[in-house]
Design a protein around this motif. Structure first.
Motif, PDB file in Angstrom:
ATOM      1  N   MET A  17       1.713  11.599  10.498  1.00  0.00           N
ATOM      2  CA  MET A  17       2.763  10.638  10.139  1.00  0.00           C
ATOM      3  C   MET A  17       2.321   9.225  10.472  1.00  0.00           C
ATOM      4  O   MET A  17       1.877   8.949  11.584  1.00  0.00           O
ATOM      5  CB  MET A  17       4.063  10.982  10.867  1.00  0.00           C
ATOM      6  N   HIS A  18       2.431   8.349   9.493  1.00  0.00           N
ATOM      7  CA  HIS A  18       2.137   6.946   9.739  1.00  0.00           C
ATOM      8  C   HIS A  18       2.857   6.118   8.700  1.00  0.00           C
ATOM      9  O   HIS A  18       3.302   6.608   7.656  1.00  0.00           O
ATOM     10  CB  HIS A  18       0.626   6.685   9.727  1.00  0.00           C
ATOM     11  N   ALA A  19       2.991   4.867   9.027  1.00  0.00           N
ATOM     12  CA  ALA A  19       3.749   3.955   8.161  1.00  0.00           C
ATOM     13  C   ALA A  19       3.008   3.735   6.848  1.00  0.00           C
ATOM     14  O   ALA A  19       1.813   3.984   6.728  1.00  0.00           O
ATOM     15  CB  ALA A  19       3.965   2.622   8.885  1.00  0.00           C
ATOM     16  N   PRO A  20       3.710   3.242   5.837  1.00  0.00           N
ATOM     17  CA  PRO A  20       3.041   2.982   4.554  1.00  0.00           C
ATOM     18  C   PRO A  20       1.975   1.901   4.684  1.00  0.00           C
ATOM     19  O   PRO A  20       2.083   0.991   5.518  1.00  0.00           O
ATOM     20  CB  PRO A  20       4.181   2.507   3.646  1.00  0.00           C
ATOM     21  N   GLU A  21       0.935   2.015   3.844  1.00  0.00           N
ATOM     22  CA  GLU A  21      -0.065   0.961   3.743  1.00  0.00           C
ATOM     23  C   GLU A  21      -0.581   0.934   2.305  1.00  0.00           C
ATOM     24  O   GLU A  21      -0.636   1.952   1.619  1.00  0.00           O
ATOM     25  CB  GLU A  21      -1.197   1.178   4.744  1.00  0.00           C
ATOM     26  N   PHE A  22      -0.924  -0.247   1.892  1.00  0.00           N
ATOM     27  CA  PHE A  22      -1.366  -0.457   0.517  1.00  0.00           C
ATOM     28  C   PHE A  22      -2.878  -0.281   0.446  1.00  0.00           C
ATOM     29  O   PHE A  22      -3.637  -1.082   1.026  1.00  0.00           O
ATOM     30  CB  PHE A  22      -0.962  -1.843   0.025  1.00  0.00           C
ATOM     31  N   VAL A  23      -3.334   0.772  -0.228  1.00  0.00           N
ATOM     32  CA  VAL A  23      -4.764   0.951  -0.477  1.00  0.00           C
ATOM     33  C   VAL A  23      -5.210  -0.054  -1.536  1.00  0.00           C
ATOM     34  O   VAL A  23      -6.266  -0.678  -1.428  1.00  0.00           O
ATOM     35  CB  VAL A  23      -5.051   2.402  -0.915  1.00  0.00           C
ATOM     36  N   ILE A  24      -4.397  -0.201  -2.568  1.00  0.00           N
ATOM     37  CA  ILE A  24      -4.636  -1.217  -3.594  1.00  0.00           C
ATOM     38  C   ILE A  24      -3.347  -1.993  -3.778  1.00  0.00           C
ATOM     39  O   ILE A  24      -2.293  -1.406  -4.022  1.00  0.00           O
ATOM     40  CB  ILE A  24      -5.065  -0.582  -4.936  1.00  0.00           C
ATOM     41  N   LYS A  25      -3.423  -3.285  -3.637  1.00  0.00           N
ATOM     42  CA  LYS A  25      -2.241  -4.127  -3.780  1.00  0.00           C
ATOM     43  C   LYS A  25      -2.099  -4.592  -5.231  1.00  0.00           C
ATOM     44  O   LYS A  25      -3.079  -4.659  -5.974  1.00  0.00           O
ATOM     45  CB  LYS A  25      -2.340  -5.341  -2.860  1.00  0.00           C
ATOM     46  N   PRO A  26      -0.890  -4.939  -5.663  1.00  0.00           N
ATOM     47  CA  PRO A  26      -0.723  -5.465  -7.023  1.00  0.00           C
ATOM     48  C   PRO A  26      -1.373  -6.833  -7.174  1.00  0.00           C
ATOM     49  O   PRO A  26      -1.398  -7.635  -6.229  1.00  0.00           O
ATOM     50  CB  PRO A  26       0.806  -5.536  -7.180  1.00  0.00           C
ATOM     51  N   ARG A  27      -1.935  -7.094  -8.354  1.00  0.00           N
ATOM     52  CA  ARG A  27      -2.605  -8.361  -8.629  1.00  0.00           C
ATOM     53  C   ARG A  27      -1.691  -9.271  -9.428  1.00  0.00           C
ATOM     54  O   ARG A  27      -0.848  -8.831 -10.202  1.00  0.00           O
ATOM     55  CB  ARG A  27      -3.889  -8.113  -9.427  1.00  0.00           C
ATOM     56  N   SER A  28      -1.850 -10.560  -9.227  1.00  0.00           N
ATOM     57  CA  SER A  28      -1.084 -11.543  -9.983  1.00  0.00           C
ATOM     58  C   SER A  28      -1.638 -11.652 -11.401  1.00  0.00           C
ATOM     59  O   SER A  28      -2.828 -11.426 -11.647  1.00  0.00           O
ATOM     60  CB  SER A  28      -1.128 -12.902  -9.295  1.00  0.00           C
ATOM     61  N   TYR A  67       6.946 -11.172  -7.692  1.00  0.00           N
ATOM     62  CA  TYR A  67       7.361  -9.783  -7.656  1.00  0.00           C
ATOM     63  C   TYR A  67       6.883  -9.170  -6.346  1.00  0.00           C
ATOM     64  O   TYR A  67       5.765  -9.433  -5.882  1.00  0.00           O
ATOM     65  CB  TYR A  67       6.798  -9.003  -8.841  1.00  0.00           C
ATOM     66  N   ARG A  68       7.759  -8.374  -5.780  1.00  0.00           N
ATOM     67  CA  ARG A  68       7.446  -7.740  -4.498  1.00  0.00           C
ATOM     68  C   ARG A  68       7.630  -6.237  -4.632  1.00  0.00           C
ATOM     69  O   ARG A  68       8.605  -5.774  -5.233  1.00  0.00           O
ATOM     70  CB  ARG A  68       8.365  -8.262  -3.396  1.00  0.00           C
ATOM     71  N   VAL A  69       6.665  -5.498  -4.113  1.00  0.00           N
ATOM     72  CA  VAL A  69       6.787  -4.055  -4.063  1.00  0.00           C
ATOM     73  C   VAL A  69       6.911  -3.664  -2.593  1.00  0.00           C
ATOM     74  O   VAL A  69       6.131  -4.100  -1.752  1.00  0.00           O
ATOM     75  CB  VAL A  69       5.591  -3.354  -4.737  1.00  0.00           C
ATOM     76  N   LEU A  78       6.612  -1.789   4.463  1.00  0.00           N
ATOM     77  CA  LEU A  78       5.574  -2.773   4.191  1.00  0.00           C
ATOM     78  C   LEU A  78       5.756  -3.267   2.763  1.00  0.00           C
ATOM     79  O   LEU A  78       6.177  -2.511   1.886  1.00  0.00           O
ATOM     80  CB  LEU A  78       4.184  -2.156   4.371  1.00  0.00           C
ATOM     81  N   SER A  79       5.458  -4.548   2.556  1.00  0.00           N
ATOM     82  CA  SER A  79       5.617  -5.150   1.238  1.00  0.00           C
ATOM     83  C   SER A  79       4.326  -5.814   0.806  1.00  0.00           C
ATOM     84  O   SER A  79       3.516  -6.244   1.637  1.00  0.00           O
ATOM     85  CB  SER A  79       6.745  -6.191   1.245  1.00  0.00           C
ATOM     86  N   ALA A  80       4.126  -5.898  -0.498  1.00  0.00           N
ATOM     87  CA  ALA A  80       3.016  -6.632  -1.090  1.00  0.00           C
ATOM     88  C   ALA A  80       3.571  -7.475  -2.231  1.00  0.00           C
ATOM     89  O   ALA A  80       4.591  -7.128  -2.837  1.00  0.00           O
ATOM     90  CB  ALA A  80       1.942  -5.675  -1.597  1.00  0.00           C
TER      91      ALA A  80
END
Length: 1486
Positions: free
Chosen positions: A171-182, A247-249, A258-260
């Motif tokens: 169990m661990h918190a979310p993390e972005f392996v690939i973040k959204p690009r502008s 835009y935020r995910v 967590l947000s990106a």
């Protein structure tokens, strides 16, 4: 920073890019864009900043899932700052020390040479000998690497198996392996944002546009959201300019959130139209070229909450012009710090309203909240303060919870936790604080310190490297421990340098090769650390920090810390077991007051290095002093609920956190905190104070060492609005004009500045040819009235005027110049305008209008006034008069108003010449009763004093009660006395009389018009004087006069109840003018709580006949009440008393509660019953009829207290026993034989009681009438049927009795029965038979049941169609009966089967009937036969038919039938003939 880092670092502010400013985000995004496409440049930059480096992706993936850190497994991918793969890495082998040292060149060479060039130069410029050495070294290194990889693989597989066995470790918190690009796109194009998210449990992903959640269902076809295999995407279809946004995910699971972010910019093509480019959008939908106007309305005010509650702050935002789907930038700030969405703060924008919800208030949430709404035309802001009070302590007297828990320094070995002290200590000084920690992902809290620490910082040790923790703090005093504070943000126990080195993967292959260091070399002892210093010292701990050595020995360095007492040279190692990994260390268990020196040694696998230079002597103790008390405190009036408090800052205060302010109502000695979060300024507005109270204030300063002493108390300040000079008057008009003077009038300013207006100043100026001159003062001394005569003017000149109002704060600004007036003498005959119109006592349906008479009277004196009214928004034509007859007084009450409607008024005066000019129109006033409005109440006290009382609930400190009579000032104070206390005021009539008749009103100044009136008419005065007389000469009021009642045992009770009497009240009991006292005969009781006075007697004798009186006295109040008991009244009471006495003794044994009575059940059964009481098992109940005991079969039971006896049936003969259940038997249920006297006797050892019921003569008649009534009510409606004899009318009853009297009626007359009309009973059917009916029998028939009362009648109408149908049916049945009687019949004589021996003779005969005589036909096997010699057929006398066969043979066997027939019918008789041969019969027998 890396785009993919461990989950326990995601919660740190410096890893969250959301906190950055817009400019910083823009710079970072530009840098990221450039680094993606400039791989070599990024690689060079990375080399310059950190030297050569190897990124270990497989090791990173392993560290994400492992609770403890590991050395990263080597791979050969090079990454840039943004975690983008930019090429392969060729490692430098350990044996090639020269190559490793040769790479350390100048900065200019590193920039010029690429990593690939360096690798080729080093590989091909060496000699042959060097190549051999390199080859051997490579083989050894490859073998060692292979062994190491195999070992790591086994360890990794073992750990993965352990993780699968223990799911919690995954169990661990979310993390972005690939973040959204502008993205930047053209209009009408589609754009797709995608990201890859890891986490366990699987995170829930939500997409936001400008912090507003996107709902694809709300915009069908516009947005498409997909989630597959941890890859989440948002597709925006046909982008338009409104889609330009951030835009935020957001990814969230039970371990964290967590947000990106990614920006989408939609461009519009402005050049020449191209068929391949989207067409520009038409219409005014863009905000470009538009100037927006922003207004914030419906604002939230100063708010107060309590810890644990939820609070919402909201404002309505109006943006003009309103564009569809245009969204401004809405931001919330607390104390000028931008807020972002979190679990503590939720933000919502609905299109016209901005809302901030604080989900769980804590003291950290206290502060100044600001809403900022930004458009391209500018921004608007609104601010208000939010105060958060402490939650109730779990233990009484315990302190409040600390606040603002933060982690100042995080290392591998310890984390420094800091907090702020609470403002409330619970009444006892705080002894210290306990720090608790909890590992992220668990709920288990561990206390970090055994004894409380007073310093507001504490280094927490004993942490596991690589794990994340949250912290909380609790305060403790001698009463108990406070509630825990809000938890801190999660922080990881690891070296900051390790965080920087941890990166993820998500960049494509670029083909670039970079040479970097793989692992440090071994075998070199590190040098000594440098810059060792004591960064923090308290009496509980000392914190050391230093810099790593310049030469690390090319291997991981750890440290040993040593101490010695100052003045000695005995060094003692502090961490003997485990070396320190980070260049910071906290030492505990030092002796307070002693001086120590410290030094540090480096160590690695090669050995321990030289010690660093020792620190200066450091004395253990708090270096940070508690700040001094703040200086002078000055409070200043602000509003009617707040005060501005300012103070002098604490002198020489170090690391000051802020100040706490406390306030106390003068004289209460109870101090309440004004703020629960320290403020770092020297001026604060204290809200939530009580209007009109006086407060004093004091201030304390706070730093990490503690809270200072209180400042000196301030001077007392009264809480009321600060005063200011009044606003300008308005509405200047002319009331009179003569040759050299004018009388002006004006209206009071709308704002008087919080203090009474003391007067007005008038200025005037001459206007020549439209050009105004210089202003001149008309009065030097202020005038109190709103009318003034300006003298020394010039006739036929034009003037303008202005007026200024003054109060204790000063003179206000002047009004606008009036209209230009000509100074010429008025000569009109009618009066001038009334002035100074005022509205009082506004209610839902009425109000009072006051005015002053005109200054200019006209030719004759004013003799009346007319009032006009209209709705405020109605046209001028809507003016209408209130009164048709002129008013003499200068006030009137206007009634019949419409609730909520706004009205305006004007007044005209009249004299003998006519009606004059109209006054100025009043301001619009609504017909509405304001909340809290009260009326004048008249009161007469115990001394008979009459007073008028008025209370006002919305007074201000400057408010005053102004009483008036007939709306004029009260000048004769000898008749009235005014008393005012707090919010109540009253006028007392000194000598009430006719002179006091009038309208009394009370006005409260400095309110929104609180006023009321009371009309004292002649009738009302008379009523009040009577009440006053009663109060002066009081009578004890009685709730009830003297009365008598009988109690149990026939006792007699005399009683009355007084309204109220004091404890000093007394009573005299008088009988025939003689006072009687307590004794055997008389028992007295006086309950002063209820006012009940009573006297009881056991019984009454003839001597007790007379008058009874109770005489009451209570102070000066008296009363008495008498009761006369003589003659028949006394005898009746005495008789009833004796009866009750006997009844009491009767009820001591078995007795009848309800005596014997009868009941007829719906089944027409007669039941005798009685209700008994006080029974027991031995009690017997004997039934008698006519003094003969009745044997009762059933056992008597008294469970329900009711005895029942159903009257027994008559004995029947034995041969009739089988008809018990027949209707005939049911008619025998009650008869005259059952009449008699019934008796029940209850008897046991306590006594007996008897109940008798007489069922003879009238009693039996009443019983039978009830039986008849039940029978009658059970009858069915009268019905009509037909028979072959005539028409029958009938009804059914449930039960029938022979004694039932029934009468049949025809056309309301009793029917005289004859042979043609008969009545009778068959079972439960009662019928009337009409034989051979004719039309004369048509009419209304009725049957009447007699029950001794009104009886019951059932009717039926035998006429019209009913008669026709019945008569037709009678004719049909009659004909059918005739046919049935006369039809042909075979009466009998024929067997079913005839068995006969061959040769024998057969003779059969049967009877035939029918009229006319039937025809006879014989059949054999359904064929007709005729008479012959063998078979002789005869039919004689029309009655007898014979069938004879002289000698039968086998051919005669068969089925024979005789068929008889006439005109009414046919009938047949069948028989079978069987002929047998004797031999066959014998053979059959054998």
């Amino acid at each position: 920073m890396s785009g993919s880092i461990p989950f326990y670092q995601k919660h740190h502010l410096h890893y969250d890019r959301g906190y950055r400013s817009k400019e910083t985000q823009s710079k970072v995004s530009q840098y990221q864009a450039s680094s993606r496409y400039s791989a070599s440049g990024s690689a060079s930059a990375a080399t310059r900043s950190r030297g050569l480096n190897v990124s270990s992706h497989s090791g990173l993936e392993e560290s994400r899932l492992s609770p403890s850190p590991k050395r990263a497994k080597p791979t050969y991918l090079a990454v840039d700052k943004d975690n983008q793969i930019i090429g392969y890495v060729v490692p430098i082998f350990r044996g090639s020390q020269e190559f490793a040292t040769g790479l350390s060149d100048t900065e200019e060479a590193r920039v010029r040479d690429t990593a690939a060039y360096m690798a080729r130069r080093d590989l091909f410029t060496s000699g042959l000998e060097m190549e051999r050495s390199e080859l051997i070294s490579r083989k050894e290194t490859m073998r060692e690497s292979a062994e190491r990889i195999t070992l790591n693989k086994r360890i990794h597989e073992h750990e993965e198996h352990f993780k699968r066995m223990n799911e919690d470790s995954l169990m661990h918190a979310p993390e972005f392996v690939i973040k959204p690009r502008s993205h930047t796109v053209w209009e009408k194009q589609c754009v797709r944002l995608h990201c890859t998210v890891s986490g366990w449990p699987d995170p829930r992903v939500v997409w936001y546009k400008n912090n507003v959640a996107l709902d694809p269902l709300a915009n069908p076809g516009k947005y498409k959201i997909e989630s597959r295999y941890s890859v989440h995407s948002l597709e925006i279809n046909k982008c338009d300019f409104d889609d330009t946004a951030q835009y935020r995910v957001s990814a969230m699971n039970s371990q964290g959130e967590l947000s990106a972010f990614a920006s989408v910019v939609v461009k519009r093509f402005k050049g020449e139209m191209d068929e391949f480019l989207p067409a520009p959008r038409l219409g005014p939908v863009s905000e470009y070229g538009i100037t927006f106007q922003t207004h914030i309305v419906d604002k939230f005010g100063v708010s107060f909450g309590r810890e644990g509650e939820t609070m919402s702050l909201g404002c309505t935002v109006i943006i003009y012009p309103a564009l569809h789907r245009y969204q401004p930038e809405v931001e919330w700030y607390r104390d000028d710090v931008l807020l972002s969405p979190s679990k503590w703060t939720h933000m919502h924008w609905s299109g016209d309203r901005a809302t901030l919800t604080l989900t769980h208030l804590n003291k950290e949430d206290e502060g100044l909240y600001t809403l900022r709404v930004t458009t391209k035309s500018g921004y608007e802001t609104y601010s208000a303060y939010v105060f958060v009070r402490d939650a109730d302590a779990e233990v009484e007297g315990a302190p409040a919870a600390p606040l603002d828990v933060r982690c100042l320094d995080a290392n591998k070995d310890y984390i420094i936790v800091a907090w702020k002290q609470p403002a409330v200590d619970g009444g006892n000084s705080i002894l210290g604080y306990f720090v608790d920690r909890c590992e992220v992902g668990t709920t288990h809290w561990i206390q970090c310190n055994d004894t409380p620490v007073k310093f507001a910082r504490f280094p927490v040790t004993g942490l596991v490297e690589g794990r994340s923790y949250i912290f909380r703090v609790r305060a403790v005093n001698k009463s108990g421990i406070s509630r825990p504070s809000r938890v801190s943000e999660p922080v990881a126990a690891m070296d900051p340098a390790d965080r920087a080195r941890m990166r993820g993967t998500s960049a494509p292959w670029t083909g670039q090769i970079i040479v970097t260091e793989e692992e440090p070399a071994e075998g070199i002892v590190p040098s000594k650390p440098c810059d060792l210093q004591v960064t923090e010292a308290t009496k509980n701990y000392v914190v050391l920090s230093w810099k790593p050595p310049g030469e690390k020995g090319l291997e991981g360095v750890m440290y040993y810390v040593e101490k010695c007492v100052s003045g000695t040279d005995s060094w003692q190692r502090v961490n003997t077991e485990i070396p320190v990994k980070s260049p910071r260390f906290a030492l505990f268990d030092l002796a307070e007051g002693k001086a120590y020196r410290f030094r540090v040694r480096c160590c690695n696998s090669a050995g321990v290095g030289e010690p660093s230079d020792p620190t200066e002597a450091t004395t253990v103790g708090d270096k940070l002093d508690i700040p001094s008390a703040p200086g002078k405190v000055i409070p200043t009036r602000n509003t009617d609920t707040s005060v501005v408090v300012s103070w002098e800052a604490s002198c020489n205060a170090k690391e000051l956190v802020g100040y706490y302010i406390e306030g106390s109502i003068v004289g209460s000695n109870v101090w309440e905190p004004c703020n629960n979060k320290p403020v770092n300024v020297t001026r604060f507005i204290c809200h939530g104070l009580i209007t009109g109270e006086k407060y004093v204030f004091r201030v304390r300063a706070v730093n990490a060492a503690g809270i200072s002493q209180f400042s000196q108390e301030s001077e007392a300040v009264e809480v009321k609005a600060a005063i200011a000079s009044p606003a300008p008057p308005y509405g200047i008009t002319i009331l009179e004009c003569v040759r050299d003077s004018m009388v002006l009038a004006w209206k009071q300013p709308t704002f008087i500045g919080g203090a009474d207006i003391t007067g007005y100043f008038v200025d005037y100026r001459e206007v020549i040819d439209g050009v105004p001159g210089k202003w001149h003062e008309a009065n030097i001394k202020a005038v109190s009235e709103r009318a003034y005569r300006v003298s020394d003017l010039k006739e036929n000149k034009k003037y303008q005027f202005q007026v200024r109002a003054a109060n204790m704060a000063g003179v206000g600004i002047p009004s606008l110049p009036s209209n230009t007036f000509l100074c010429e003498e008025w000569t009109i005959a009618v009066p001038g305008p009334p002035h100074d119109l005022q509205i009082r006592e506004a209610r839902n349906d009425s109000l009072v209008l006051l005015w002053k008479p005109p200054v200019y009277q006209g030719r004759d004196p004013v003799n009346g006034f007319y009032v006009d009214i209209k709705e405020a928004d109605a046209p001028e034509e809507a003016w209408r008069g209130v009164n048709t007859k002129a008013l003499e007084k200068t006030y009137t009450k206007i009634k019949d108003l419409k609730e909520g409607e706004k009205y305006v008024f004007r007044v005209r005066a009249q004299n003998k010449a006519g009606v004059g000019k109209v006054s100025d129109v009043t301001e619009p006033v609504p017909a509405l009763t304001k909340p809290g409005t009260k009326e004048i109440v008249v009161d007469v006290d115990d001394d008979g004093v009459i007073s008028l009382n008025f209370e006002c609930g919305n007074m201000t400190p400057d408010s005053k009660f102004v009483w008036s009579k007939n709306y004029e000032d009260i000048t004769d104070t000898s008749r009235l006395t005014t008393e005012t206390k707090g919010t109540k005021s009253k006028v007392v009539f000194n000598r009430p009389g006719e002179e006091d008749i009038g309208v009394y009103s009370c006005l409260v100044t400095h309110t929104d018009g609180a006023s009321s009136s009371y009309t004292l008419s002649e009738e009302e005065l008379k009523r009040l004087l009577e009440i006053s007389h009663d109060h002066k000469f009081p009578i004890i009021p009685l709730k009830s006069d003297l009365a008598v009642e009988l109690l149990e045992k026939g006792r007699v009770r005399f009683w009355l109840q007084a309204e109220k009497m004091s404890n000093n009240g007394k009573v005299d009991y008088v009988f025939n003018d003689n006072v009687v006292s307590q004794g055997e005969k008389y028992k007295m009781n006086f309950d002063k709580n209820t006012g009940v006075i009573e006297m009881t007697m056991e019984s009454l004798t003839p001597a007790d006949e007379g008058t009874y009186t109770f005489q009451l006295q209570d102070g000066k109040a008296t009363n008495q009440s008498s009761l006369v008991l003589i003659g028949d009244v006394f005898k009746q009471l005495q008789k009833e008393s004796e009866f009750q006495r006997k009844e009491y003794f009767r009820k001591q044994g078995p007795h009848f509660i309800e005596y014997l009575s009868w009941e007829v059940t719906p089944e027409c059964c007669v039941v005798l019953k009685c209700k008994v009481g006080n029974m027991k098992k031995e009690t017997s109940a004997l039934w008698h009829k006519d003094r003969h005991q009745i044997k009762v079969d059933e056992h008597l039971g008294f469970a329900e207290g009711v005895l029942k006896l159903e009257i027994a049936q008559r004995d029947l003969p034995a041969d009739t026993a089988d008809i018990v259940d027949s209707p005939i038997w049911r008619r025998l249920k009650i008869s005259k034989k059952d009449a008699g006297v019934y008796e029940v006797i209850l008897k046991d050892d306590r006594g007996q009681d008897t109940s008798t019921l007489n069922l003879t003569d009238q009693g039996f008649k009443d019983l039978m009438n009830e039986v008849f009534s039940v029978i009658a009510n059970s009858s069915t409606p009268l019905k009509i049927t037909s028979t072959d004899e005539g028409i029958r009318l009938y009804t059914f009853v449930s039960y029938y009795n022979d004694l039932l009297q029934v009468t049949w009626h025809y056309k309301d007359s009793a029917i005289a029965f004859s042979d043609r009309i008969k009545s009778g009973v068959v079972g439960e059917q009662l019928w009337l038979q009409i034989t051979e009916p004719t039309e004369k029998d048509m009419g209304k028939y009725a049957i009447e049941f007699y029950d001794g009362k009104g009886g019951l009648r059932r009717t039926v109408d035998l006429s019209g169609q009913a008669f026709d149908d019945a008569f037709a049916e009678f004719q049909r049945l009659k004909a059918a009966a005739i046919a049935e009687r006369n039809r042909a019949r075979v009466a009998g004589g024929l067997p079913d089967v005839v068995t006969i021996q061959e040769g024998k003779a057969l003779n059969l005969t049967c009877n035939i009937s029918g009229n006319p005589v039937p025809e006879v036909t014989w059949l054999k096997n359904d064929r007709e036969i005729t008479s012959d010699e063998h078979c002789i057929l005869k039919f004689e006398s029309g009655k007898f038919a014979s069938f004879t066969i002289t000698g039968v043979n086998t051919s005669d066997s068969g089925k024979y039938s005789i068929l008889v027939k006439n005109k009414y019918g046919t009938e047949s008789g069948d028989f079978t003939v069987s002929v047998f041969i004797p031999e066959e019969a014998g053979g059959k027998k054998k």
